[in-house]
Write an enzyme that holds these catalytic residues in place. Structure first.
Site, PDB file in Angstrom:
ATOM      1  N   ASP A  38      25.295  13.034  47.471  1.00  7.12           N
ATOM      2  CA  ASP A  38      26.090  13.107  48.704  1.00  7.12           C
ATOM      3  C   ASP A  38      26.401  11.641  49.042  1.00  7.12           C
ATOM      4  O   ASP A  38      26.349  10.785  48.141  1.00  7.12           O
ATOM      5  CB  ASP A  38      25.304  13.818  49.828  1.00  7.12           C
ATOM      6  CG  ASP A  38      26.187  14.272  50.989  1.00  7.12           C
ATOM      7  OD1 ASP A  38      26.800  15.342  50.903  1.00  7.12           O
ATOM      8  OD2 ASP A  38      26.292  13.532  51.998  1.00  7.12           O
ATOM      9  N   LYS A  66      19.525  20.745  51.888  1.00 10.38           N
ATOM     10  CA  LYS A  66      20.040  19.367  51.971  1.00 10.38           C
ATOM     11  C   LYS A  66      18.856  18.433  52.111  1.00 10.38           C
ATOM     12  O   LYS A  66      17.792  18.835  52.583  1.00 10.38           O
ATOM     13  CB  LYS A  66      20.934  19.228  53.207  1.00 10.38           C
ATOM     14  CG  LYS A  66      21.915  18.088  53.116  1.00 10.38           C
ATOM     15  CD  LYS A  66      23.170  18.517  52.363  1.00 10.38           C
ATOM     16  CE  LYS A  66      24.092  17.380  52.055  1.00 10.38           C
ATOM     17  NZ  LYS A  66      25.391  17.870  51.577  1.00 10.38           N
TER      18      LYS A  66
HETATM   19  N1  GLU Z   1      26.814  17.033  48.696  1.00 11.08           N
HETATM   20  C1  GLU Z   1      27.801  17.936  48.226  1.00 11.08           C
HETATM   21  C2  GLU Z   1      28.197  18.889  49.320  1.00 11.08           C
HETATM   22  O1  GLU Z   1      28.249  18.505  50.473  1.00 11.08           O
HETATM   23  C3  GLU Z   1      27.437  18.584  46.889  1.00 11.08           C
HETATM   24  C4  GLU Z   1      26.162  19.326  46.846  1.00 11.08           C
HETATM   25  C5  GLU Z   1      25.747  19.789  45.459  1.00 11.08           C
HETATM   26  O2  GLU Z   1      26.462  19.538  44.498  1.00 11.08           O
HETATM   27  O3  GLU Z   1      24.683  20.409  45.373  1.00 11.08           O
HETATM   28  O4  GLU Z   1      28.517  20.032  49.105  1.00 11.08           O
END
Ligand code: GLU
Length: 448
Positions: A164, A124
């Protein structure tokens, strides 16, 4: 060292990271039956290894605002665990972003990604940059500046970011442009790209639609149907509006959406036309309250959506948006299903409360995994340089959400957590996700 000792160590080392501790504890409590059945996890200190990220990059982002003033923001990328595949997870741009928030999100992402059954690890990243009130060119300059730093740490087979909160298709495109500019490579290094230059159809809809597909499976397990159910949705971003849209398409009545300013309540229920209007309104950063003049309903300033009678709640705004009192409101208002569209929207006390009252509860790492699942499908489409159709991706998403549901329900049953038909999705999902990662770690020896 036992799991409880491992938690004590995390609490001692990271007392200043409450969100991270909260996420770790939820997993720790849930996996106890699995841990008891597999003493090798304890011997090889699997949990202790998993709570410490592989590495965290922390960088400065300099950029210029429209007045030509120099701005300085903080940026991070947490590479949490790559046992199952490249680090994978979104980027969040929001003033509340801290290392604690990104560590909680990265930790959750490890197990969420494992649950998809696709070869992706957990990561992340993000920044404390606040997109609110920024001009289009300021957003563009910030995204370029952010990627100018981030590109040192990512690549298509090693770490693949996405969006996100605060990062959607527009921001991903700007960041991808800078990555291409610096590396001259056209790869799947970031997902959520525009369709036409590598993006997958349905990535935008995937998290919200996936949550509703998960809900359909939960309802089916109780011999119920979504048709005619009343639904409370919080948030008015990508996840919320697509979750609402899918509920409506399947015959449910969605009566709320919300943002940080308050809640929009429409007793007659949103329609596709109203949702399209809300999407356009949000895309232009305009207030939800304008809806009342156009379509009716009421605007509740500074209020959340949990005060209304409903069957289902889909909290899709942000972490800890439902505390214990709000969980009590949900239970008192007859809500029987809580499906987390956001990451960790319920506090630990709120989760306890809904579970004690046998509200069927789907944790975010299971229910909102559809977004990252379609990101992984985007990565594979990029690798073979082909596109799948909307229908193909939608079918794959449905299958993945059913597999996640059935896997979690199966583990809940196998480890004695299902009680009279009440499925413990939290325990089941955490055990399935944890087991997949733990078994890979064991296979690798002690390198990961
Ligand atoms: N931010 C999204 C999540 O919380 C997607 C992450 C992604 O597609 O890599 O899963």
């Amino acid at each position: 060292m036992s799991i409880s000792q491992a938690i004590e160590t995390v609490e001692a080392n990271y007392a200043h990271q409450p969100e991270f501790i909260q996420a770790v504890k939820e997993v720790a409590i849930s996996i106890k039956p699995l841990y008891d059945a597999h003493p090798e996890y304890e011997t090889l200190k699997v949990f202790e290894r998993l709570v410490e990220p592989d590495r965290i990059f922390n960088f400065r982002v300099n950029w210029e605002n429209d007045k030509g003033e120099v701005q300085v923001n903080r940026g991070w990328r947490v590479q949490f665990n790559n046992a199952l595949g490249p680090y994978k997870g979104g980027l969040r741009f929001h003033p509340t972003v801290t290392e604690s928030v990104l560590k909680f999100l990265g930790f959750e992402q490890i197990f969420k990604n494992a649950l998809t059954g696709l070869p992706i690890g957990g990561g992340k990243g993000g920044s404390d940059f606040d997109p609110k009130g920024k001009s289009e060119s300021e957003i563009r300059r910030f995204c370029y500046a952010f990627m100018r730093e981030l590109h040192h740490y990512i690549s298509k087979d090693m770490d693949v970011p996405a969006g996100d909160i605060g990062v959607g298709g527009r921001e991903v495109s700007y960041m991808y442009a800078m990555y291409k500019n610096l590396t001259r490579e056209s790869t799947g290094v970031i997902t959520g790209k525009g369709v036409g230059f590598g993006g997958s159809l349905m990535r935008t809809e995937a998290t919200g639609y996936g949550a509703v597909y998960f809900l359909e499976n939960m309802l089916a397990a109780q011999d119920e149907d979504i048709k005619g159910k009343t639904v409370l949705v919080s948030g008015a971003g990508n996840v919320s509006l697509h979750a609402a849209e899918k509920c409506i398409a399947l015959g449910a009545k969605v009566i709320t959406v919300s943002d940080s300013r308050g809640t929009l309540h429409d007793t007659s229920g949103f329609t596709q036309e109203k949702i399209d209007w809300l999407k356009a309104q949000k895309a232009q950063n305009k207030p939800l309250v304008d809806y009342v003049d156009k379509f009716g309903g009421e605007w509740l300033d500074g209020k959340k959506p949990w005060q209304f009678k409903a069957d289902i709640a889909i909290p899709s705004a942000t972490q800890n948006e439902i505390n214990e009192d709000e969980a009590k409101q949900l239970v008192n208002n007859g809500v029987k299903y809580v499906v987390e569209g956001a990451n960790m929207p319920l506090t630990a006390e709120a989760i306890d409360h809904v579970r004690e009252h046998r509200v069927h509860y789907a944790p975010g790492k299971a229910a909102n995994a559809g977004g990252v699942a379609v990101s992984a499908l985007e990565m594979s489409q990029n690798s073979v340089r082909q596109y799948n159709t909307f229908e193909q991706v939608d079918q794959q998403l449905k299958n993945i959400m059913k597999d996640i549901h059935d896997g979690a329900a199966g583990a809940s049953e196998e480890y004695g957590q299902t009680d009279n038909g009440y499925i413990d999705y939290m325990a089941g999902a955490n055990m399935v996700g944890f087991k997949r990662v733990a078994d890979a770690l064991l296979a690798y020896g002690i390198l990961n």
